[in-house]
Write an enzyme that holds these catalytic residues in place. Structure first.
Site, PDB file in Angstrom:
ATOM      1  N   HIS A  79       9.527   3.296  -3.636  1.00 20.01           N
ATOM      2  CA  HIS A  79       9.602   3.148  -2.185  1.00 20.01           C
ATOM      3  C   HIS A  79      10.712   4.028  -1.608  1.00 20.01           C
ATOM      4  O   HIS A  79      11.042   3.906  -0.434  1.00 20.01           O
ATOM      5  CB  HIS A  79       9.866   1.683  -1.804  1.00 20.01           C
ATOM      6  CG  HIS A  79       8.934   0.725  -2.464  1.00 20.01           C
ATOM      7  ND1 HIS A  79       9.312  -0.071  -3.526  1.00 20.01           N
ATOM      8  CD2 HIS A  79       7.636   0.464  -2.229  1.00 20.01           C
ATOM      9  CE1 HIS A  79       8.284  -0.810  -3.909  1.00 20.01           C
ATOM     10  NE2 HIS A  79       7.246  -0.499  -3.151  1.00 20.01           N
ATOM     11  N   THR A  84      -7.239  48.336   3.705  1.00 19.87           N
ATOM     12  CA  THR A  84      -7.126  48.060   2.273  1.00 19.87           C
ATOM     13  C   THR A  84      -6.556  49.289   1.575  1.00 19.87           C
ATOM     14  O   THR A  84      -6.228  50.299   2.226  1.00 19.87           O
ATOM     15  CB  THR A  84      -8.494  47.729   1.649  1.00 19.87           C
ATOM     16  OG1 THR A  84      -9.303  48.904   1.650  1.00 19.87           O
ATOM     17  CG2 THR A  84      -9.192  46.610   2.418  1.00 19.87           C
ATOM     18  N   SER A 131       0.844  -1.197   0.000  1.00 21.70           N
ATOM     19  CA  SER A 131       0.000   0.000   0.000  1.00 21.70           C
ATOM     20  C   SER A 131       0.879   1.246   0.000  1.00 21.70           C
ATOM     21  O   SER A 131       2.105   1.180   0.113  1.00 21.70           O
ATOM     22  CB  SER A 131      -0.928  -0.011   1.206  1.00 21.70           C
ATOM     23  OG  SER A 131      -1.822  -1.103   1.145  1.00 21.70           O
ATOM     24  N   GLY A 132       0.238   2.399  -0.130  1.00 20.95           N
ATOM     25  CA  GLY A 132       0.973   3.654  -0.192  1.00 20.95           C
ATOM     26  C   GLY A 132       1.163   4.163  -1.604  1.00 20.95           C
ATOM     27  O   GLY A 132       1.717   5.245  -1.808  1.00 20.95           O
ATOM     28  N   SER A 157      -6.918  42.976  -7.276  1.00 22.54           N
ATOM     29  CA  SER A 157      -6.325  44.303  -7.432  1.00 22.54           C
ATOM     30  C   SER A 157      -6.431  44.786  -8.871  1.00 22.54           C
ATOM     31  O   SER A 157      -6.764  45.944  -9.134  1.00 22.54           O
ATOM     32  CB  SER A 157      -4.859  44.293  -6.997  1.00 22.54           C
ATOM     33  OG  SER A 157      -4.750  44.078  -5.611  1.00 22.54           O
ATOM     34  N   LYS A 191       4.710  -6.046 -10.240  1.00 21.27           N
ATOM     35  CA  LYS A 191       5.870  -5.174 -10.442  1.00 21.27           C
ATOM     36  C   LYS A 191       7.128  -5.944 -10.068  1.00 21.27           C
ATOM     37  O   LYS A 191       7.108  -6.784  -9.159  1.00 21.27           O
ATOM     38  CB  LYS A 191       5.740  -3.907  -9.593  1.00 21.27           C
ATOM     39  CG  LYS A 191       4.542  -3.053  -9.960  1.00 21.27           C
ATOM     40  CD  LYS A 191       4.522  -1.739  -9.193  1.00 21.27           C
ATOM     41  CE  LYS A 191       4.307  -1.944  -7.702  1.00 21.27           C
ATOM     42  NZ  LYS A 191       2.963  -2.497  -7.385  1.00 21.27           N
TER      43      LYS A 191
END
Length: 540
Positions: free
Chosen positions: A226, A459, A61-62, A412, A113
């Site tokens: 990793h 302002t 996982s991750g 602005s 993988k």
């Protein structure tokens, strides 16, 4: 705890399980297998009954959305997850195989993988499944182009290209292709693909620290998902330079793991977020990759940009290139219900990706003209082709409004455009010192109307309003116009400085903690700068 280690989890022990529970809660077309970190299609029994080949993939996982996010019709039949950055146990892999392959005459392709743990654990599960009578074949993806070594002890690492293989296999399975055909085409596709990664920061495993360290001004080329070491570290470079460095390394003739890419080739390009990279940066990287490849004569027929295989919150990217033929292109274009797949948006009826030309409208010429001279008013003054109409105050104010709108942007830019547009309208009526005063007052009123702020709110109005009031008062007292304007600028400066102790009630400063607002408001100080500049010119 450092900022890098902060995680929004309940417990370290349950974070993987709760991640999967959240995924299936959001996507009820997926379901979890009781007792395992296995996700399968909700309609898996129908898929099995069809006799079509099933597909599984998994890993630690991750890396979400990999791989559970790619379960769905047209991609994976099931996925299996291990702990963070840890290969899943063989019994869970076998449970996933049983869930998608039991009574399936088509058999199962297992995609993994190329990491030692995955090869061992998935290999063990596949061998056990075969002993139980399941028909299986395994496709190992190792397309990493980072490492130059010819040492084949571990081989090339499997990276984001795995997702393309899942998509290809899923489309072939939906077509009803045989197990043998799918495995053959997938294994061939792996040889036509390459991936290179680039990291800007490490990631942190829940309950632990960073996987590696990287200087604030450093990047690392070629690291694994990793946090495994890459090929080199260098100082931070631009997006353009980063993409060039990545693709140059990927295609370097001296690199044993290179992917050969030459003019005339047709490729798919996947820009992958390693976890902590903004969408803004991803799109810039995609742009640079397309431009670089096309400049080398490569046809970039498909581009996929998003989060496919992440490394928790690691800031960085990977780029995957896949040589295309008609079969692979059709597979990538095929429909899928997998929630993690991001499909590029092509024009209706088009099958070839090309970067579209910008749309030219009736407003395009104006914007282009302004863009060419937007940096400063002095650039306009020095322009021989498009000089400022300094002899016509109303037109000058209108022009300044256009410049502010195009060059400044944000609130602005909009407020200054409104201000000068209003001033222009007033100056068309009359030209006298009192008319200038009325125009300034009208501009201030417009800013108050559309900006929603009042004097005292910290302002730009805290500089403009006192200047306007003072100019009007002095002219009514029969002071000379120049003396009146000097006095107005003085009041403007005092008003701007007073904002240092004001509580912000409007504008961007109102979102900032009060204890951090110790300096005068930048918008108010900006007013003092340009009003003082006007005074300097008038005094000469």
């Amino acid at each position: 705890m450092s900022t890098a280690c902060k995680k929004l989890v309940n417990t370290v022990e349950r974070c993987v399980d709760e991640n999967l529970e959240g995924l299936v809660a959001v996507n009820p077309g997926l379901r979890l297998v009781e007792g395992h970190r296995v996700v399968v299609r909700t309609d898996i029994n129908d898929a099995i009954a069809s006799g079509k080949v099933s597909l599984i993939c998994g890993g630690g996982s991750g890396h979400e959305p990999a791989h559970a996010g790619f379960v769905g019709k047209g991609m994976l039949s099931g996925s299996v997850a291990g702990a963070v950055f840890t290969s899943p146990p063989p019994q869970s892999i076998l449970a996933c195989l049983r869930a998608v392959a039991k009574k399936n005459s088509g058999g199962t392709v297992v995609i993994i993988k190329n990491y030692t743990g995955d090869r061992i654990n998935f290999g063990l599960a596949v061998e056990r499944a075969k002993h139980e009578g399941y028909k299986c074949d395994m496709v190992v993806v190792g397309e990493d182009c980072a490492l130059k070594s010819s040492d084949k002890t571990a081989g090339r690492r499997g990276l984001c290209g795995t997702i393309l293989i899942e998509k290809i296999c899923g489309a072939l399975a939906e077509e009803g292709r045989s197990l043998e055909d799918i495995a053959r085409i997938a294994k061939d596709a792996v040889t036509k693909m390459g991936t290179i990664g680039l990291s800007l920061s490490p990631c942190t495993i829940p309950g632990a620290g960073a996987t590696f360290t990287l200087g604030a001004d450093e990047i690392e080329l070629g690291l694994g998902i990793h946090g495994e070491a890459g090929v080199k570290r260098t100082k931070l470079v631009t997006a353009n330079e980063a993409v060039r460095m990545m693709i140059d390394h990927m295609t370097d003739p001296n690199n044993n793991s290179r992917l050969e890419v030459k003019a005339g080739d047709k490729v798919a390009c996947m820009i992958n977020n390693l976890g902590g990279t903004s969408v803004l940066e991803l799109n810039i990287i995609a742009r640079e990759a397309i431009l670089l490849l096309e400049s080398r004569g490569v046809a970039v027929e498909r581009v996929y940009c998003g989060s496919f295989t992440t490394s928790l919150e690691m800031a960085g990217i990977s780029i995957t290139l896949l040589h295309l033929d008609d079969t692979l292109r059709n597979c990538l274009d095929a429909e899928t219900s997998a929630p993690g797949w991001v499909r590029p948006y092509l024009p209706c009826g088009e099958r070839t990706r090309t970067t579209p030309q910008k749309l030219v409208t009736e407003d395009s010429h104006t914007i282009t003209t302004q863009q060419a001279v937007k940096d400063t008013v002095s650039a306009e003054l020095n322009s021989k082709d498009n000089p400022l109409p300094v002899g016509n105050p109303a037109e000058l104010a209108k022009r300044l409004g256009n410049i502010a709108e195009v060059s400044m942007g944000g609130s602005s830019g909009g407020l200054y455009s409104l201000f000068f547009t209003t001033v222009a309208g007033e100056l068309q009526k009359e030209m006298s010192p009192l008319a200038w005063s009325s125009a300034l007052a009208a501009g201030v009123t417009t800013i108050r109307k559309y900006g929603g702020a009042d004097p005292g709110d910290r302002t730009m109005l805290d500089a403009l309003y006192p200047a306007s009031e003072e100019l009007s008062s002095c002219l009514k007292a029969n002071n000379s116009p120049l003396e009146a304007f000097k006095s107005a600028v003085q009041k403007c400066t005092e008003g701007a400085k007073s904002t240092a102790t004001m509580k912000a009630r409007a504008g961007r400063s109102s979102y900032v903690s009060q204890d951090r607002l110790t300096n005068p408001d930048p918008g108010a100080m900006a007013v003092t700068i340009w009003l003082s500049a006007v005074l300097d010119i008038l005094s000469k």
